[in-house]
Design a protein around this motif. Sequence first.
Motif, PDB file in Angstrom:
ATOM      1  N   HIS A  86      49.682  15.572   9.559  1.00  0.00           N
ATOM      2  CA  HIS A  86      51.072  15.312   9.166  1.00  0.00           C
ATOM      3  C   HIS A  86      51.168  15.058   7.663  1.00  0.00           C
ATOM      4  CE1 HIS A  86      55.212  14.343   9.377  1.00  0.00           C
ATOM      5  NE2 HIS A  86      55.079  13.032   9.248  1.00  0.00           N
ATOM      6  N   ALA A  87      50.191  14.309   7.132  1.00  0.00           N
ATOM      7  CA  ALA A  87      50.173  14.053   5.684  1.00  0.00           C
ATOM      8  C   ALA A  87      50.035  15.360   4.914  1.00  0.00           C
ATOM      9  CB  ALA A  87      49.032  13.101   5.336  1.00  0.00           C
ATOM     10  N   PHE A  88      49.167  16.258   5.394  1.00  0.00           N
ATOM     11  CA  PHE A  88      48.989  17.552   4.724  1.00  0.00           C
ATOM     12  C   PHE A  88      50.257  18.398   4.822  1.00  0.00           C
ATOM     13  CE2 PHE A  88      44.281  17.034   5.913  1.00  0.00           C
ATOM     14  CZ  PHE A  88      44.042  16.300   4.757  1.00  0.00           C
ATOM     15  N   GLU A  89      50.934  18.337   5.962  1.00  0.00           N
ATOM     16  CA  GLU A  89      52.183  19.079   6.131  1.00  0.00           C
ATOM     17  C   GLU A  89      53.241  18.617   5.129  1.00  0.00           C
ATOM     18  OE1 GLU A  89      53.180  18.365  10.154  1.00  0.00           O
ATOM     19  OE2 GLU A  89      51.824  19.897  10.977  1.00  0.00           O
ATOM     20  N   LEU A  90      53.208  17.330   4.797  1.00  0.00           N
ATOM     21  CA  LEU A  90      54.179  16.778   3.853  1.00  0.00           C
ATOM     22  C   LEU A  90      53.805  17.075   2.400  1.00  0.00           C
ATOM     23  CD1 LEU A  90      54.902  13.280   5.459  1.00  0.00           C
ATOM     24  CD2 LEU A  90      56.321  15.344   5.547  1.00  0.00           C
ATOM     25  N   GLY A  91      52.573  17.555   2.182  1.00  0.00           N
ATOM     26  CA  GLY A  91      52.189  17.919   0.823  1.00  0.00           C
ATOM     27  C   GLY A  91      50.989  17.203   0.262  1.00  0.00           C
ATOM     28  N   ALA A  92      50.356  16.308   1.032  1.00  0.00           N
ATOM     29  CA  ALA A  92      49.147  15.640   0.547  1.00  0.00           C
ATOM     30  C   ALA A  92      48.008  16.648   0.416  1.00  0.00           C
ATOM     31  CB  ALA A  92      48.739  14.513   1.498  1.00  0.00           C
ATOM     32  N   THR A  93      47.111  16.398  -0.531  1.00  0.00           N
ATOM     33  CA  THR A  93      45.947  17.270  -0.706  1.00  0.00           C
ATOM     34  C   THR A  93      44.642  16.494  -0.570  1.00  0.00           C
ATOM     35  OG1 THR A  93      46.273  17.014  -3.094  1.00  0.00           O
ATOM     36  CG2 THR A  93      47.036  19.063  -2.098  1.00  0.00           C
ATOM     37  N   GLY A  94      44.734  15.242  -0.123  1.00  0.00           N
ATOM     38  CA  GLY A  94      43.534  14.452   0.095  1.00  0.00           C
ATOM     39  C   GLY A  94      43.767  13.404   1.159  1.00  0.00           C
TER      40      GLY A  94
ATOM     41  N   LEU B 101      55.362  31.334   5.737  1.00  0.00           N
ATOM     42  CA  LEU B 101      54.015  30.749   5.798  1.00  0.00           C
ATOM     43  C   LEU B 101      54.013  29.388   6.483  1.00  0.00           C
ATOM     44  CD1 LEU B 101      52.584  31.633   2.262  1.00  0.00           C
ATOM     45  CD2 LEU B 101      52.355  32.903   4.408  1.00  0.00           C
ATOM     46  N   ARG B 102      55.227  28.885   6.777  1.00  0.00           N
ATOM     47  CA  ARG B 102      55.379  27.569   7.422  1.00  0.00           C
ATOM     48  C   ARG B 102      54.757  26.463   6.567  1.00  0.00           C
ATOM     49  NH1 ARG B 102      53.815  30.808  12.045  1.00  0.00           N
ATOM     50  NH2 ARG B 102      55.647  31.288  13.302  1.00  0.00           N
ATOM     51  N   VAL B 103      55.133  26.439   5.293  1.00  0.00           N
ATOM     52  CA  VAL B 103      54.656  25.416   4.368  1.00  0.00           C
ATOM     53  C   VAL B 103      55.856  24.771   3.693  1.00  0.00           C
ATOM     54  CG1 VAL B 103      52.464  26.601   3.951  1.00  0.00           C
ATOM     55  CG2 VAL B 103      54.421  27.080   2.473  1.00  0.00           C
TER      56      VAL B 103
ATOM     57  N   VAL C  72      50.338  28.679  -1.883  1.00  0.00           N
ATOM     58  CA  VAL C  72      49.233  29.373  -2.551  1.00  0.00           C
ATOM     59  C   VAL C  72      47.951  29.240  -1.745  1.00  0.00           C
ATOM     60  CG1 VAL C  72      47.762  29.363  -4.600  1.00  0.00           C
ATOM     61  CG2 VAL C  72      50.240  29.151  -4.853  1.00  0.00           C
ATOM     62  N   SER C  73      47.688  28.025  -1.249  1.00  0.00           N
ATOM     63  CA  SER C  73      46.472  27.799  -0.462  1.00  0.00           C
ATOM     64  C   SER C  73      46.490  28.626   0.821  1.00  0.00           C
ATOM     65  CB  SER C  73      46.347  26.297  -0.132  1.00  0.00           C
ATOM     66  OG  SER C  73      45.246  26.064   0.707  1.00  0.00           O
ATOM     67  N   CYS C  74      47.619  28.596   1.519  1.00  0.00           N
ATOM     68  CA  CYS C  74      47.736  29.335   2.782  1.00  0.00           C
ATOM     69  C   CYS C  74      47.591  30.841   2.554  1.00  0.00           C
ATOM     70  CB  CYS C  74      49.085  29.015   3.429  1.00  0.00           C
ATOM     71  SG  CYS C  74      49.363  29.848   5.004  1.00  0.00           S
ATOM     72  N   ALA C  75      48.276  31.359   1.530  1.00  0.00           N
ATOM     73  CA  ALA C  75      48.220  32.797   1.256  1.00  0.00           C
ATOM     74  C   ALA C  75      46.829  33.229   0.828  1.00  0.00           C
ATOM     75  CB  ALA C  75      49.239  33.154   0.169  1.00  0.00           C
ATOM     76  N   THR C  76      46.148  32.385   0.082  1.00  0.00           N
ATOM     77  CA  THR C  76      44.777  32.706  -0.352  1.00  0.00           C
ATOM     78  C   THR C  76      43.847  32.776   0.843  1.00  0.00           C
ATOM     79  OG1 THR C  76      45.147  31.609  -2.489  1.00  0.00           O
ATOM     80  CG2 THR C  76      42.857  31.963  -1.814  1.00  0.00           C
TER      81      THR C  76
END
Length: 260
Positions: free
Chosen positions: A139-147, A242-244, A251-255
């Motif tokens: 859930h944190a990653f879905e909201l935009g966290a990267t760590g 991309l459901r982001v 960018v991460s998902c597309a890569t």
Amino acid sequence: MNTLTHDDLVVTGTSRNAPAQIPVSGGQSWQGPASVWPDFLVGQPDQPVRVLLVDDDPHIRHVIAQELLADKRIHLVAQAGGFKEGRRRVAQQDFDVLLVDLNLGDGSGFELIEQVKSLRPMAEVVVISAIEDERHALHAFELGATGYLIKNSWFGSFSQAVLQVVNGGASITPNLARRLLHRLEGRPSDEPARTSKERLSDREREVLRMVAAGYTSGEIGVRLDISMQTVNAHVRNIYRKLRVRTRAQAVSCATERGLI
């Protein structure tokens, strides 16, 4: 004996050049080694990464602050001991990385992540939590966290996490990362192919490549000879397909999918 004072923090018996002592399971401590930091990476002593720390546990906050203050590549700009104070700091303070606990007593760290991504979309967020739970992490990653770091882990290097995320990486406590991988491995591998409506158009790919290169919507519009509103419309379509929710996630998902 040296004493460091920064905003509301007073740290005794340490210096910015000293390696950090990090608490780990069993009451032991781990001393992070000094590292050579290439000059092409973000976070140089003359231009450190600005960090805002929000945690309602005074002891943990003190320990994390000590580690951050001991690293010349990082500038701890402010701290908050709860949700309301954190909201105020987010609105008023300039920072590059938010370190935030999820359970803040008077509110949720998830709400602070949403606030940061709304007010400061380019800022990175690293969760620091006592909860080693895949649902919370996802859930944190879905909201935009990267760590996502687990408190009292053997692998708890908060300074390294800050430097990793501002340089385009992610930072996840290894035990949790393994659990997330196992969770992903349990998903069906024969997911239905995406419909043509879900595929990125050539123009959307072009926009996304420029987003990945760091161009703003205005700069992309000039280079592609389209309006900034059209660029933002393409970005919204990319998010939907991309459901982001953020450019970094897109960018991460597309890569990962080989789309750019």
